[in-house]
Design a protein around this motif. Structure first.
Motif, PDB file in Angstrom:
ATOM      1  N   ALA A 143      39.873  19.155  43.843  1.00  0.00           N
ATOM      2  CA  ALA A 143      39.359  20.469  44.226  1.00  0.00           C
ATOM      3  C   ALA A 143      38.031  20.783  43.539  1.00  0.00           C
ATOM      4  O   ALA A 143      37.733  20.273  42.447  1.00  0.00           O
ATOM      5  CB  ALA A 143      40.379  21.553  43.884  1.00  0.00           C
ATOM      6  N   PHE A 144      37.262  21.655  44.150  1.00  0.00           N
ATOM      7  CA  PHE A 144      35.986  22.098  43.609  1.00  0.00           C
ATOM      8  C   PHE A 144      36.209  22.796  42.268  1.00  0.00           C
ATOM      9  O   PHE A 144      37.011  23.723  42.157  1.00  0.00           O
ATOM     10  CB  PHE A 144      35.311  23.053  44.596  1.00  0.00           C
ATOM     11  N   LEU A 145      35.534  22.307  41.231  1.00  0.00           N
ATOM     12  CA  LEU A 145      35.648  22.830  39.864  1.00  0.00           C
ATOM     13  C   LEU A 145      37.092  22.800  39.345  1.00  0.00           C
ATOM     14  O   LEU A 145      37.456  23.564  38.450  1.00  0.00           O
ATOM     15  CB  LEU A 145      35.082  24.249  39.780  1.00  0.00           C
ATOM     16  N   GLY A 146      37.920  21.937  39.931  1.00  0.00           N
ATOM     17  CA  GLY A 146      39.289  21.773  39.455  1.00  0.00           C
ATOM     18  C   GLY A 146      40.247  22.887  39.828  1.00  0.00           C
ATOM     19  O   GLY A 146      41.377  22.934  39.323  1.00  0.00           O
ATOM     20  N   GLN A 147      39.837  23.771  40.732  1.00  0.00           N
ATOM     21  CA  GLN A 147      40.676  24.906  41.131  1.00  0.00           C
ATOM     22  C   GLN A 147      41.161  24.727  42.562  1.00  0.00           C
ATOM     23  O   GLN A 147      40.406  24.941  43.507  1.00  0.00           O
ATOM     24  CB  GLN A 147      39.902  26.213  41.015  1.00  0.00           C
ATOM     25  N   GLY A 193      37.983  43.272  44.096  1.00  0.00           N
ATOM     26  CA  GLY A 193      37.722  42.442  42.924  1.00  0.00           C
ATOM     27  C   GLY A 193      37.666  40.957  43.192  1.00  0.00           C
ATOM     28  O   GLY A 193      37.422  40.176  42.267  1.00  0.00           O
ATOM     29  N   ALA A 194      37.870  40.534  44.439  1.00  0.00           N
ATOM     30  CA  ALA A 194      37.901  39.099  44.749  1.00  0.00           C
ATOM     31  C   ALA A 194      36.493  38.563  44.951  1.00  0.00           C
ATOM     32  O   ALA A 194      35.681  39.163  45.647  1.00  0.00           O
ATOM     33  CB  ALA A 194      38.748  38.844  45.987  1.00  0.00           C
ATOM     34  N   GLY A 195      36.215  37.415  44.334  1.00  0.00           N
ATOM     35  CA  GLY A 195      34.931  36.763  44.486  1.00  0.00           C
ATOM     36  C   GLY A 195      34.950  35.707  45.571  1.00  0.00           C
ATOM     37  O   GLY A 195      35.922  35.569  46.322  1.00  0.00           O
ATOM     38  N   HIS A 196      33.865  34.941  45.618  1.00  0.00           N
ATOM     39  CA  HIS A 196      33.686  33.896  46.626  1.00  0.00           C
ATOM     40  C   HIS A 196      34.009  32.561  45.967  1.00  0.00           C
ATOM     41  O   HIS A 196      33.120  31.804  45.575  1.00  0.00           O
ATOM     42  CB  HIS A 196      32.232  33.936  47.129  1.00  0.00           C
ATOM     43  N   ASN A 197      35.309  32.274  45.823  1.00  0.00           N
ATOM     44  CA  ASN A 197      35.711  31.073  45.092  1.00  0.00           C
ATOM     45  C   ASN A 197      37.116  30.641  45.492  1.00  0.00           C
ATOM     46  O   ASN A 197      37.865  31.401  46.123  1.00  0.00           O
ATOM     47  CB  ASN A 197      35.631  31.303  43.579  1.00  0.00           C
ATOM     48  N   GLU A 198      37.475  29.414  45.099  1.00  0.00           N
ATOM     49  CA  GLU A 198      38.758  28.822  45.498  1.00  0.00           C
ATOM     50  C   GLU A 198      39.936  29.618  44.951  1.00  0.00           C
ATOM     51  O   GLU A 198      40.965  29.765  45.627  1.00  0.00           O
ATOM     52  CB  GLU A 198      38.847  27.366  45.019  1.00  0.00           C
ATOM     53  N   ALA A 199      39.813  30.138  43.735  1.00  0.00           N
ATOM     54  CA  ALA A 199      40.920  30.903  43.148  1.00  0.00           C
ATOM     55  C   ALA A 199      41.226  32.142  43.984  1.00  0.00           C
ATOM     56  O   ALA A 199      42.396  32.472  44.226  1.00  0.00           O
ATOM     57  CB  ALA A 199      40.584  31.294  41.704  1.00  0.00           C
ATOM     58  N   ARG A 238      45.122  34.666  48.079  1.00  0.00           N
ATOM     59  CA  ARG A 238      45.536  35.417  49.265  1.00  0.00           C
ATOM     60  C   ARG A 238      46.093  34.537  50.381  1.00  0.00           C
ATOM     61  O   ARG A 238      46.451  35.055  51.448  1.00  0.00           O
ATOM     62  CB  ARG A 238      44.401  36.279  49.784  1.00  0.00           C
ATOM     63  N   PHE A 239      46.207  33.256  50.135  1.00  0.00           N
ATOM     64  CA  PHE A 239      46.806  32.375  51.136  1.00  0.00           C
ATOM     65  C   PHE A 239      48.245  32.784  51.424  1.00  0.00           C
ATOM     66  O   PHE A 239      48.719  32.643  52.555  1.00  0.00           O
ATOM     67  CB  PHE A 239      46.743  30.924  50.652  1.00  0.00           C
ATOM     68  N   GLY A 240      48.912  33.332  50.419  1.00  0.00           N
ATOM     69  CA  GLY A 240      50.286  33.787  50.592  1.00  0.00           C
ATOM     70  C   GLY A 240      50.423  35.020  51.468  1.00  0.00           C
ATOM     71  O   GLY A 240      51.538  35.373  51.868  1.00  0.00           O
ATOM     72  N   GLU A 241      49.321  35.702  51.786  1.00  0.00           N
ATOM     73  CA  GLU A 241      49.350  36.795  52.757  1.00  0.00           C
ATOM     74  C   GLU A 241      48.951  36.320  54.144  1.00  0.00           C
ATOM     75  O   GLU A 241      49.393  36.867  55.160  1.00  0.00           O
ATOM     76  CB  GLU A 241      48.415  37.921  52.302  1.00  0.00           C
ATOM     77  N   ILE A 242      48.111  35.297  54.181  1.00  0.00           N
ATOM     78  CA  ILE A 242      47.646  34.763  55.462  1.00  0.00           C
ATOM     79  C   ILE A 242      48.783  34.064  56.202  1.00  0.00           C
ATOM     80  O   ILE A 242      48.960  34.252  57.413  1.00  0.00           O
ATOM     81  CB  ILE A 242      46.472  33.803  55.223  1.00  0.00           C
ATOM     82  N   LEU A 243      49.552  33.252  55.485  1.00  0.00           N
ATOM     83  CA  LEU A 243      50.633  32.517  56.144  1.00  0.00           C
ATOM     84  C   LEU A 243      51.638  33.438  56.838  1.00  0.00           C
ATOM     85  O   LEU A 243      51.969  33.210  58.010  1.00  0.00           O
ATOM     86  CB  LEU A 243      51.333  31.598  55.136  1.00  0.00           C
ATOM     87  N   PRO A 244      52.134  34.501  56.197  1.00  0.00           N
ATOM     88  CA  PRO A 244      53.052  35.394  56.918  1.00  0.00           C
ATOM     89  C   PRO A 244      52.401  36.102  58.108  1.00  0.00           C
ATOM     90  O   PRO A 244      53.060  36.348  59.114  1.00  0.00           O
ATOM     91  CB  PRO A 244      53.475  36.401  55.844  1.00  0.00           C
ATOM     92  N   CYS A 245      51.114  36.433  57.982  1.00  0.00           N
ATOM     93  CA  CYS A 245      50.442  37.106  59.091  1.00  0.00           C
ATOM     94  C   CYS A 245      50.365  36.210  60.320  1.00  0.00           C
ATOM     95  O   CYS A 245      50.606  36.665  61.441  1.00  0.00           O
ATOM     96  CB  CYS A 245      49.036  37.523  58.652  1.00  0.00           C
ATOM     97  N   LEU A 246      50.052  34.949  60.115  1.00  0.00           N
ATOM     98  CA  LEU A 246      49.863  34.036  61.250  1.00  0.00           C
ATOM     99  C   LEU A 246      51.123  33.266  61.626  1.00  0.00           C
ATOM    100  O   LEU A 246      51.314  32.935  62.795  1.00  0.00           O
ATOM    101  CB  LEU A 246      48.731  33.053  60.940  1.00  0.00           C
ATOM    102  N   PHE A 247      51.968  32.966  60.634  1.00  0.00           N
ATOM    103  CA  PHE A 247      53.133  32.115  60.892  1.00  0.00           C
ATOM    104  C   PHE A 247      54.443  32.744  60.411  1.00  0.00           C
ATOM    105  O   PHE A 247      55.443  32.049  60.254  1.00  0.00           O
ATOM    106  CB  PHE A 247      52.942  30.748  60.209  1.00  0.00           C
TER     107      PHE A 247
END
Length: 266
Positions: A61-65, A239-245, A250-259
């Protein structure tokens, strides 16, 4: 967040140097299969994700994250929040990433514009490969495509070009700024009767321009007939930046919304 545990051996499967007739560079593909996949005869939805090296492994992963996408998916599946699904991570190709992930050539930057070819690779080469290798549900209602930043931009382009292939889009912190916001005209020209379900988001610490652009993109979707809360889901993460973390968080909110089990076939 669940504790960090890698998916058990055999549930992250690497396909090295996947070739394409549309693009010049082979790329690695990593596939997450859900708990119980090998003991089942079921077929599963599929979520194709860009920048695949950032999804599962801090070593790549980018910068290990990494996003901890396997941990998040396992947790949601075990708790019954989402249907079991396959996650297909498409590695980027480094220096060619910008050209492959953008919809138009930027005259000032002298690069870009291969997003349509990349979308062809996803729809016409990678999806048939995954459908042949794995037990998938093949319809658009069970097939998503997503990514962040430029990966979100090209995922949106793929969904607009192939709405009968990709019925669910995750457009995270998209690089709307590219080539004087050329993606907005592409959305405005969308005419298909097939309308993908779209998650669109941004963080409040990505810069004022990024946040404003995400809102403009949301407004253009609504102009073209998408409806907030029905087939368009727009979020701003404080407070969220433009980064992998941030994207992994928020991936855990995207999955329920779509799947999610209630929305998987809506």
């Amino acid at each position: 967040m669940p504790d960090r545990r890698a998916a058990p051996e055999g549930r992250l499967r690497l396909h090295s140097r996947f070739p394409s007739s549309f693009l010049s560079t082979p790329r690695n593909i990593v596939v997450y299969v859900p708990p119980g996949y090998d003991a089942s005869t079921d077929r599963y939805p599929v979520f194709y994700l860009q920048d695949g090296q950032n999804l599962f492994d801090p070593a790549t992963a980018f910068l290990g994250q990494d996003w901890r996408a396997d941990v998040t998916a396992d947790d949601l599946i075990v708790r019954g929040v989402i249907e079991p699904l396959l996650l297909v991570g498409v590695y980027n190709t480094g220096v060619r990433r910008i050209s492959e992930y953008t919809p138009t050539r930027d005259a000032r930057m002298r690069k870009g514009g291969k997003g349509d070819r990349y979308a062809q690779m996803l729809a016409r080469e990678l999806k048939p490969f995954i459908d042949a290798k794995y037990r998938t549900r093949r319809g658009a209602v069970d097939t998503g495509v997503g990514g962040s930043s430029l990966g979100g931009l090209v995922s949106l382009q793929a969904g607009l070009l192939y709405p009968r292939v990709f019925g669910k889009l995750a457009v995270m912190s998209p690089s709307v700024w590219w080539d004087q916001r050329s993606i907005l005209d592409i959305v405005r020209r969308f005419r298909s009767a097939a309308r993908p379900r779209i998650w669109l988001d941004t963080g409040t610490e990505e810069g004022e321009t990024t946040e404003d652009n995400a809102r403009v993109l949301r407004d253009v979707f609504e102009e073209r007939g998408w409806h907030e809360g029905a087939d368009l889901f727009y979020r701003e993460f404080e407070g969220a930046g433009h980064n992998e973390a941030a994207w992994g968080a928020r991936f855990g909110e995207i999955l329920p919304c779509l799947f999610g089990k209630l929305g998987a076939h809506s």
